[in-house]
Design an enzyme around this catalytic site. Structure first.
Site, PDB file in Angstrom:
ATOM      1  N   CYS A  58     -24.463 -32.332-129.923  1.00 27.84           N
ATOM      2  CA  CYS A  58     -24.171 -33.853-130.354  1.00 27.84           C
ATOM      3  C   CYS A  58     -23.657 -34.303-129.036  1.00 27.84           C
ATOM      4  O   CYS A  58     -23.928 -33.938-127.819  1.00 27.84           O
ATOM      5  CB  CYS A  58     -23.226 -33.828-131.384  1.00 27.84           C
ATOM      6  SG  CYS A  58     -21.758 -33.129-131.191  1.00 27.84           S
ATOM      7  N   ASN A  81     -19.418 -32.717-128.860  1.00 28.65           N
ATOM      8  CA  ASN A  81     -19.273 -31.212-129.373  1.00 28.65           C
ATOM      9  C   ASN A  81     -17.845 -30.945-130.047  1.00 28.65           C
ATOM     10  O   ASN A  81     -17.190 -29.993-130.075  1.00 28.65           O
ATOM     11  CB  ASN A  81     -19.297 -30.319-128.430  1.00 28.65           C
ATOM     12  CG  ASN A  81     -19.428 -28.678-128.692  1.00 28.65           C
ATOM     13  OD1 ASN A  81     -19.233 -27.889-127.932  1.00 28.65           O
ATOM     14  ND2 ASN A  81     -20.091 -28.837-129.711  1.00 28.65           N
ATOM     15  N   CYS A  92     -17.300 -33.025-133.586  1.00 26.17           N
ATOM     16  CA  CYS A  92     -17.629 -33.527-134.753  1.00 26.17           C
ATOM     17  C   CYS A  92     -18.892 -32.838-135.516  1.00 26.17           C
ATOM     18  O   CYS A  92     -18.718 -31.801-136.395  1.00 26.17           O
ATOM     19  CB  CYS A  92     -17.672 -34.927-135.056  1.00 26.17           C
ATOM     20  SG  CYS A  92     -15.985 -35.904-134.637  1.00 26.17           S
ATOM     21  N   ARG A  93     -20.029 -33.373-134.936  1.00 27.41           N
ATOM     22  CA  ARG A  93     -21.226 -32.737-135.887  1.00 27.41           C
ATOM     23  C   ARG A  93     -21.570 -31.477-135.316  1.00 27.41           C
ATOM     24  O   ARG A  93     -22.194 -30.741-136.358  1.00 27.41           O
ATOM     25  CB  ARG A  93     -22.257 -33.860-135.689  1.00 27.41           C
ATOM     26  CG  ARG A  93     -22.071 -35.079-136.048  1.00 27.41           C
ATOM     27  CD  ARG A  93     -23.068 -36.414-135.483  1.00 27.41           C
ATOM     28  NE  ARG A  93     -22.635 -36.588-134.096  1.00 27.41           N
ATOM     29  CZ  ARG A  93     -23.512 -37.431-133.182  1.00 27.41           C
ATOM     30  NH1 ARG A  93     -24.473 -37.940-133.761  1.00 27.41           N
ATOM     31  NH2 ARG A  93     -22.896 -37.563-132.183  1.00 27.41           N
ATOM     32  N   SER A  94     -21.805 -31.022-134.179  1.00 23.77           N
ATOM     33  CA  SER A  94     -22.593 -29.886-133.773  1.00 23.77           C
ATOM     34  C   SER A  94     -21.710 -28.655-134.096  1.00 23.77           C
ATOM     35  O   SER A  94     -22.232 -27.741-134.374  1.00 23.77           O
ATOM     36  CB  SER A  94     -23.076 -29.896-132.344  1.00 23.77           C
ATOM     37  OG  SER A  94     -22.140 -30.189-131.511  1.00 23.77           O
ATOM     38  N   ASP A 144     -23.009 -40.528-136.386  1.00 24.69           N
ATOM     39  CA  ASP A 144     -21.572 -40.126-135.511  1.00 24.69           C
ATOM     40  C   ASP A 144     -20.317 -40.379-136.497  1.00 24.69           C
ATOM     41  O   ASP A 144     -20.385 -41.705-136.600  1.00 24.69           O
ATOM     42  CB  ASP A 144     -21.586 -40.792-134.197  1.00 24.69           C
ATOM     43  CG  ASP A 144     -20.496 -40.252-133.385  1.00 24.69           C
ATOM     44  OD1 ASP A 144     -19.514 -39.546-134.012  1.00 24.69           O
ATOM     45  OD2 ASP A 144     -20.557 -40.440-132.132  1.00 24.69           O
TER      46      ASP A 144
HETATM   47  P1  4NP Z   1     -19.695 -35.843-131.741  1.00 25.77           P
HETATM   48  O1  4NP Z   1     -18.768 -37.047-132.168  1.00 25.77           O
HETATM   49  O2  4NP Z   1     -20.805 -36.290-130.870  1.00 25.77           O
HETATM   50  O3  4NP Z   1     -20.267 -35.603-133.325  1.00 25.77           O
HETATM   51  O4  4NP Z   1     -18.791 -34.846-131.404  1.00 25.77           O
HETATM   52  C1  4NP Z   1     -18.125 -37.771-131.332  1.00 25.77           C
HETATM   53  C2  4NP Z   1     -16.736 -37.346-130.716  1.00 25.77           C
HETATM   54  C3  4NP Z   1     -16.163 -38.037-129.837  1.00 25.77           C
HETATM   55  C4  4NP Z   1     -16.583 -39.060-129.514  1.00 25.77           C
HETATM   56  C5  4NP Z   1     -17.849 -39.485-129.687  1.00 25.77           C
HETATM   57  C6  4NP Z   1     -18.449 -38.769-130.704  1.00 25.77           C
HETATM   58  N1  4NP Z   1     -15.803 -39.744-128.407  1.00 25.77           N
HETATM   59  O5  4NP Z   1     -16.379 -40.893-127.959  1.00 25.77           O
HETATM   60  O6  4NP Z   1     -14.844 -39.157-127.798  1.00 25.77           O
END
Ligand code: 4NP
Length: 149
Positions: A8, A11, A13-15, A118
């Site tokens: 993602c 790294n 939240c989703r992955s 997201d």
């Molecule tokens: P992820 O979500 O891609 O599912 O881990 C996010 C985590 C952090 C951020 C964006 C998306 N961020 O902008 O810091």
């Protein structure tokens, strides 16, 4: 051995959630000997951090422990190490395709064929929604993997 990498943006939240869910389902299916799982982000912002507390919480509510996982960025070596690289959304997929070294034989695709939204800037219900999407995808993936030679 089939090595799978979920990717993602951050790294956190989703992955990491997908990694935890797939590992859980791989174990339940008795396929630990045949499949390895990891996750990474296209961005390096959160390197070394544990998953987002909301991902840890939704996983824990479903009997899955994410607290041992640490964020890292995708590397060029990942395209050699992993057989299947699964992007969470179209932006992650485009990043991966742009970074794939020449001659990479890793199978790079969007995990669910559509975007996993997201959940970072939303409320906790977003994490429940993402959990259900990822879990359905992992059920299908385990079925696919169990049919691999
Ligand atoms: P992820 O979500 O891609 O599912 O881990 C996010 C985590 C952090 C951020 C964006 C998306 N961020 O902008 O810091």
């Amino acid at each position: 051995m089939t090595a799978i990498l979920f990717v993602c943006l951050g790294n956190i939240c989703r992955s990491p959630l997908a990694e935890g869910i797939l590992r859980h389902r791989i174990r339940a299916a008795g396929l630990e000997h045949a499949v390895s799982v990891d996750s990474a982000g296209t961005a390096a912002w959160h390197t070394g951090k544990t998953p987002d507390p909301r991902s840890i919480a939704v996983a824990a509510r479903n009997g899955i422990d994410l607290t041992g996982q640490r964020a890292r960025q995708v590397t060029t070596a990942d395209f050699k190490t992993f057989d299947i690289i699964l992007a969470m959304d179209a932006a992650n997929l485009a990043e991966l395709r742009a970074r794939a070294p020449a001659g990479s034989r890793a199978e790079v695709r969007r995990f669910l064929g559509r975007d996993v939204p997201d959940p970072y800037y939303g409320g906790p219900e977003g994490f429940d929604h993402v959990f259900r999407m990822l879990d359905e995808g992992c059920v299908a993936l385990v079925a696919e993997l169990s049919e691999r030679p």
